[in-house]
Design a protein around this motif. Structure first.
Motif, PDB file in Angstrom:
ATOM      1  N   GLY A   1       0.768  -1.236   0.000  1.00  0.00           N
ATOM      2  CA  GLY A   1       0.000   0.000   0.000  1.00  0.00           C
ATOM      3  C   GLY A   1       0.801   1.289   0.000  1.00  0.00           C
TER       4      GLY A   1
ATOM      5  N   LYS B   1       3.646   1.265  -4.752  1.00  0.00           N
ATOM      6  CA  LYS B   1       4.502   0.563  -5.724  1.00  0.00           C
ATOM      7  C   LYS B   1       3.901   0.581  -7.116  1.00  0.00           C
ATOM      8  CE  LYS B   1       4.597  -3.513  -4.166  1.00  0.00           C
ATOM      9  NZ  LYS B   1       3.766  -2.997  -3.123  1.00  0.00           N
ATOM     10  N   SER B   2       2.630   0.196  -7.180  1.00  0.00           N
ATOM     11  CA  SER B   2       1.991   0.095  -8.497  1.00  0.00           C
ATOM     12  C   SER B   2       1.861   1.473  -9.131  1.00  0.00           C
ATOM     13  CB  SER B   2       0.626  -0.567  -8.375  1.00  0.00           C
ATOM     14  OG  SER B   2       0.780  -1.839  -7.773  1.00  0.00           O
ATOM     15  N   THR B   3       1.539   2.466  -8.313  1.00  0.00           N
ATOM     16  CA  THR B   3       1.448   3.846  -8.809  1.00  0.00           C
ATOM     17  C   THR B   3       2.792   4.283  -9.377  1.00  0.00           C
ATOM     18  OG1 THR B   3      -0.201   4.331  -7.109  1.00  0.00           O
ATOM     19  CG2 THR B   3       0.882   6.218  -8.128  1.00  0.00           C
TER      20      THR B   3
ATOM     21  N   PRO C   1       4.594  13.815  -4.147  1.00  0.00           N
ATOM     22  CA  PRO C   1       3.653  14.357  -3.167  1.00  0.00           C
ATOM     23  C   PRO C   1       2.414  13.492  -3.007  1.00  0.00           C
ATOM     24  CG  PRO C   1       3.578  15.615  -5.223  1.00  0.00           C
ATOM     25  CD  PRO C   1       4.699  14.635  -5.356  1.00  0.00           C
TER      26      PRO C   1
HETATM   27  N1  LIG Z   1       1.251  10.005  -4.184  1.00  0.00           N
HETATM   28  C1  LIG Z   1       0.006   9.598  -3.992  1.00  0.00           C
HETATM   29  N2  LIG Z   1      -0.985  10.460  -3.692  1.00  0.00           N
HETATM   30  C2  LIG Z   1      -2.255  10.029  -3.471  1.00  0.00           C
HETATM   31  N3  LIG Z   1      -2.638   8.760  -3.550  1.00  0.00           N
HETATM   32  C3  LIG Z   1      -1.704   7.841  -3.842  1.00  0.00           C
HETATM   33  C4  LIG Z   1      -0.329   8.197  -4.083  1.00  0.00           C
HETATM   34  N4  LIG Z   1       0.355   7.074  -4.356  1.00  0.00           N
HETATM   35  C5  LIG Z   1      -0.524   6.060  -4.297  1.00  0.00           C
HETATM   36  N5  LIG Z   1      -1.753   6.516  -3.977  1.00  0.00           N
HETATM   37  C6  LIG Z   1      -2.968   5.719  -3.799  1.00  0.00           C
HETATM   38  O1  LIG Z   1      -2.735   4.818  -2.724  1.00  0.00           O
HETATM   39  C7  LIG Z   1      -3.309   3.550  -2.985  1.00  0.00           C
HETATM   40  C8  LIG Z   1      -2.195   2.479  -2.929  1.00  0.00           C
HETATM   41  O2  LIG Z   1      -1.277   2.713  -3.991  1.00  0.00           O
HETATM   42  P1  LIG Z   1      -0.709   1.508  -4.858  1.00  0.00           P
HETATM   43  O3  LIG Z   1      -1.781   0.582  -5.273  1.00  0.00           O
HETATM   44  O4  LIG Z   1       0.128   2.115  -5.911  1.00  0.00           O
HETATM   45  O5  LIG Z   1       0.194   0.838  -3.740  1.00  0.00           O
HETATM   46  P2  LIG Z   1       0.951  -0.573  -3.776  1.00  0.00           P
HETATM   47  O6  LIG Z   1       2.176  -0.411  -2.976  1.00  0.00           O
HETATM   48  O7  LIG Z   1       1.088  -1.053  -5.153  1.00  0.00           O
HETATM   49  O8  LIG Z   1      -0.089  -1.452  -3.012  1.00  0.00           O
HETATM   50  P3  LIG Z   1      -0.082  -3.061  -2.895  1.00  0.00           P
HETATM   51  O9  LIG Z   1       0.945  -3.351  -1.882  1.00  0.00           O
HETATM   52  O10 LIG Z   1      -1.474  -3.361  -2.459  1.00  0.00           O
HETATM   53  O11 LIG Z   1       0.264  -3.594  -4.253  1.00  0.00           O
HETATM   54  C9  LIG Z   1      -3.962   3.670  -4.348  1.00  0.00           C
HETATM   55  O12 LIG Z   1      -5.313   3.973  -4.173  1.00  0.00           O
HETATM   56  C10 LIG Z   1      -3.249   4.842  -5.002  1.00  0.00           C
HETATM   57  O13 LIG Z   1      -4.059   5.528  -5.941  1.00  0.00           O
END
Ligand SMILES: Nc1ncnc2c1ncn2[C@@H]1O[C@H](COP(=O)(O)OP(=O)(O)OP(=O)(O)O)[C@@H](O)[C@H]1O
Ligand SMILES: [Mg+2]
Length: 357
Positions: free
Chosen positions: A119, A122-124, A314
């Protein structure tokens, strides 16, 4: 006759269990050639090798064929436990030949994006970095290796895209200039995935080898959270992959640093940098940066892992909504968040690729 002749003759003798010649396996030692004698020492993995008699006989016969009347001697011996370990790890590495086009000599830089916990974005980061690299003129592929919770299709707005195949290989659908493959393409909604190590490994091998990637400049891999099976599998399949660690400022820096360092140690991957996500909030009215969660954490992680801080992203509502809508902010290099991703992409591109094995 010289040592090379002897080794050439013995290249026909195989260890039936390991299916390699005794020469390849480094089992032939101490070759001695005199006027009336030809002798070698043959070191097996264990003195109790059940195939000892057979290998000894074949070695003897192969030497007799070239001995030119010399007396043939084969001294049977066994490896030390350390030698045995070395051979075992060399063999297991060999068994994992990276599938083309990412094998030795490949021009593709493989970037695995990892994090200590879930969370953190990473994916973002993976999606936006892929888009930024593509916008900067690179050919880019992306593997969503998060088989537990694949979110890349959503972030690229391609949830409904059914991939086609061609000659038994998958044609990766392209979006925003990035070729994408995800387990999400193959799962029914809400279908629980219970994967075991070997299945994960097989899935990754297929994503790498059974997809028509061409030869991209970059192949990004969105890893599932944590330091589990997938990271290790990727390490085995792609020893030259480079790793990017994503973190948030509020994570207990030392703990995550230790995890990242451990992961690097386990996988022997080079960590090329750390990205701090949700670093600060830009006040919509005054434009000032607020470091809500404090700062310095990611920098510490980077230092502990012997690498650099690639950038700070940010916390931004439009980043979240754009992710959900399939339009990553990196599509607009002029937007505040897009610009940060483009800067990170340039920083990554400027880093020298690790040498391919
Ligand atoms: N910089 C940011 N500002 C606002 N929201 C964000 C930001 N980065 C990520 N998010 C939001 O936070 C949530 C988690 O992001 P993401 O899915 O990229 O995380 P992850 O590390 O891939 O999660 P997982 O471990 O479940 O795979 C998503 O809803 C994403 O849109
Ligand atoms: Mg994710």
């Amino acid at each position: 006759m010289n040592n090379d002749d002897v080794l050439a003759a013995l290249a026909t003798v195989q260890d039936p269990e390991l299916q390699r010649s005794v020469v390849d396996l480094g089992m032939i030692r101490d070759i001695e050639i005199t006027d009336d004698r030809l002798s070698v020492r043959l070191v097996l993995t264990t003195a109790a090798c059940p195939l000892k008699g057979r290998i000894e006989t074949e070695t003897h016969q192969a030497l007799a064929a070239i001995a030119g009347g010399r007396r043939v001697e084969v001294v049977m011996d066994a490896m030390s436990p350390e030698e045995c370990d070395r051979l075992a790890s060399a063999l297991s590495e060999d068994a994992r030949v990276p599938p083309a086009p990412f094998g030795p000599g490949s021009r593709t830089r493989v970037l695995a994006v990892a994090s200590g916990k879930g969370g953190v974005g990473k994916s973002t980061v993976t999606a936006n970095l892929a888009v930024a690299l593509a916008q900067q003129g690179h050919a880019v592929g992306l593997i969503d290796a998060d088989v537990y919770g694949p979110t890349i299709p959503l972030m690229f707005g391609m949830a409904a895209v059914a991939p086609e195949s061609h000659d038994g290989k998958l044609v990766p659908p392209e979006r925003h200039g990035v070729k994408v493959v995800s387990m999400g393409f193959f799962l029914e909604d809400d279908e629980p995935v219970i994967w075991r190590g070997p299945m994960l490994g097989r899935a990754m091998e297929q994503f790498l080898g059974d997809v028509l990637w061409g030869s991209p400049d970059y192949l990004l891999i969105d890893l599932p959270p944590g330091t589990g099976d997938i990271a290790l599998t990727i390490a085995q399949i792609l020893p030259s992959a480079e790793m990017i660690v994503v973190t948030t400022p509020q994570e207990a820096a030392s703990k995550i640093a230790a995890k990242a360092a451990r992961m690097a140690l386990l996988t022997k991957h080079r960590i090329i940098g750390v990205v701090e996500n949700m670093s600060y909030f830009i006040c919509p009215s005054c434009g000032e940066k607020h470091f809500i969660f404090g700062h310095g954490g990611a920098f510490e992680i980077a230092r502990a892992a012997g690498t650099t801080l690639l950038g700070r992203i940010p916390l931004d509502e439009s980043t979240r909504s754009a992710g959900d809508l399939g339009t990553p902010p990196a599509l607009d290099a002029e937007s505040p968040v897009g610009a940060v991703f483009h800067e990170i992409a340039r920083a990554v591109d400027a880093l020298k690729p690790s040498p391919k094995p």
